[in-house]
Design a protein around this motif. Structure first.
Motif, PDB file in Angstrom:
ATOM      1  N   SER A   1       1.187 -22.611  40.186  1.00 16.65           N
ATOM      2  CA  SER A   1      -0.339 -21.765  39.776  1.00 16.65           C
ATOM      3  C   SER A   1      -1.373 -22.913  39.248  1.00 16.65           C
ATOM      4  O   SER A   1      -0.879 -24.158  38.900  1.00 16.65           O
ATOM      5  N   ASN A   2      -2.466 -22.679  39.702  1.00 14.91           N
ATOM      6  CA  ASN A   2      -3.509 -23.293  39.114  1.00 14.91           C
ATOM      7  C   ASN A   2      -4.285 -22.690  38.006  1.00 14.91           C
ATOM      8  O   ASN A   2      -5.141 -21.699  38.547  1.00 14.91           O
TER       9      ASN A   2
ATOM     10  N   SER B   1       0.757 -30.595  43.028  1.00 12.72           N
ATOM     11  CA  SER B   1       1.378 -29.800  42.186  1.00 12.72           C
ATOM     12  C   SER B   1       1.964 -28.413  42.779  1.00 12.72           C
ATOM     13  O   SER B   1       2.930 -28.224  42.512  1.00 12.72           O
ATOM     14  N   ARG B   2       1.056 -28.088  43.914  1.00  4.99           N
ATOM     15  CA  ARG B   2       1.739 -26.815  44.326  1.00  4.99           C
ATOM     16  C   ARG B   2       2.868 -27.123  45.327  1.00  4.99           C
ATOM     17  O   ARG B   2       3.879 -26.317  45.160  1.00  4.99           O
ATOM     18  N   GLY B   3       2.755 -28.300  45.893  1.00  2.00           N
ATOM     19  CA  GLY B   3       4.209 -28.478  46.654  1.00  2.00           C
ATOM     20  C   GLY B   3       5.201 -28.805  45.987  1.00  2.00           C
ATOM     21  O   GLY B   3       6.600 -28.628  46.165  1.00  2.00           O
ATOM     22  N   LEU B   4       4.905 -29.581  44.889  1.00  7.50           N
ATOM     23  CA  LEU B   4       6.276 -29.944  43.952  1.00  7.50           C
ATOM     24  C   LEU B   4       6.748 -28.778  43.622  1.00  7.50           C
ATOM     25  O   LEU B   4       8.004 -28.708  43.136  1.00  7.50           O
TER      26      LEU B   4
ATOM     27  N   SER C   1      -0.686 -26.294  37.340  1.00 12.98           N
ATOM     28  CA  SER C   1      -1.796 -27.353  37.037  1.00 12.98           C
ATOM     29  C   SER C   1      -2.749 -26.720  36.170  1.00 12.98           C
ATOM     30  O   SER C   1      -3.205 -25.234  36.299  1.00 12.98           O
ATOM     31  N   VAL C   2      -3.660 -27.290  35.098  1.00 17.86           N
ATOM     32  CA  VAL C   2      -4.699 -26.540  34.595  1.00 17.86           C
ATOM     33  C   VAL C   2      -5.985 -27.044  34.810  1.00 17.86           C
ATOM     34  O   VAL C   2      -6.000 -28.477  34.945  1.00 17.86           O
TER      35      VAL C   2
END
Length: 262
Positions: free
Chosen positions: A249-250, A167-170, A183-184
């Motif tokens: 972010s997460n 998710s961070r890379g995307l 992401s959550v």
């Protein structure tokens, strides 16, 4: 004292004209997210392996097994046919089939990776080309199992950890296209799936499952398990224009559980 969900909703109509897909939308968190997006004005297509007796009103439902590449492809193609494009993706489908020592999970690793990680990778690959023209938002539903390291959930935690890294890379890759990715990271939410997990953990001779709920709630600083609407409100915000500067972010939504671990 437990702090209850206040029921505060986002702005009516703020997602009017937006087209959304939600995976795992037949019940629990996915159904709540679907309802929230519809109430905000979005057109929504959702999916699960089987259609429940009462699908979330106002959304189109597609039966698809997202643990397979063919199932993801079918869902993506149908969603695009129905809506002509997509602006919001909520990758919510996930879970695991068993709760065992990591050394006893050989048969469950592939399924757990497929439904919790690769389903999102495959769906994004199929739908993002349609999003590049107008931007949008992608939300990946993860779990605090990635940081809490529960011994009987390591296969699930590993899959969700991969999802968070992806998710961070995307997010970095798609930012120039105006596509936000977050992401959550969820704590224990009261859903049909969590109830099945509770019953499986307790077992037929393990006592009262309600005692396990009380134990879990006691470990949460806010004093209660999460409600699907807690998650739906957060997702609705994150895909809305109100979150236009949030990407990569997460977001932890766990009633303070992981904060209490440190």
């Amino acid at each position: 004292m437990a702090i209850e969900n206040s029921g505060v909703a986002g702005k009516p109509g703020e997602l009017a004209g937006r087209r959304a897909v939600v995976t795992g939308g037949s019940r629990g968190i996915g159904a709540a997210v679907t309802r929230g997006l519809v109430e905000a004005g979005a057109t929504v297509v959702t999916s699960a392996r089987s259609e429940p007796p009462h699908s979330p009103p106002g959304a189109a439902f597609v039966t698809a097994d997202l643990s397979t590449a063919a199932g993801v492809s079918r869902f993506a193609d149908t969603a695009l046919d129905l809506m002509g494009g997509v602006d919001i993706i909520v990758n919510n489908a996930g879970g695991c089939r068993s709760f065992q020592s990591v050394l006893e999970l050989e048969n469950d690793w592939q399924y757990t990776m497929d439904i919790n990680f690769l389903a999102a990778v495959r769906l994004n690959a199929a739908l993002v080309p349609a999003m590049r023209r107008s931007g949008g938002a992608i939300v990946h539903v993860s779990s605090i199992a990635t940081v809490a390291a529960y011994p009987n959930l390591l296969h699930y935690a590993a899959a969700k950890s991969a999802l968070e890294t992806y998710s961070r890379g995307l997010a970095a890759e798609l930012a120039p296209d105006g596509i936000r990715v977050v992401s959550v990271c969820l704590g224990n939410v009261e859903t049909p799936a969590s109830r099945r997990a509770r019953d499986q953990i307790v077992g037929p001779d393990g006592g009262n499952p309600d005692d396990l709920i009380e134990q879990w709630a006691a470990e949460i600083p806010l004093g209660r398990l999460g409600d699907p609407e807690d998650i739906a409100e957060a997702v609705r915000f994150l895909v809305s224009p109100r979150a236009s500067w949030i990407t990569g972010s997460n977001v932890v939504i766990d009633g303070g559980k992981t904060a209490s671990l440190y």
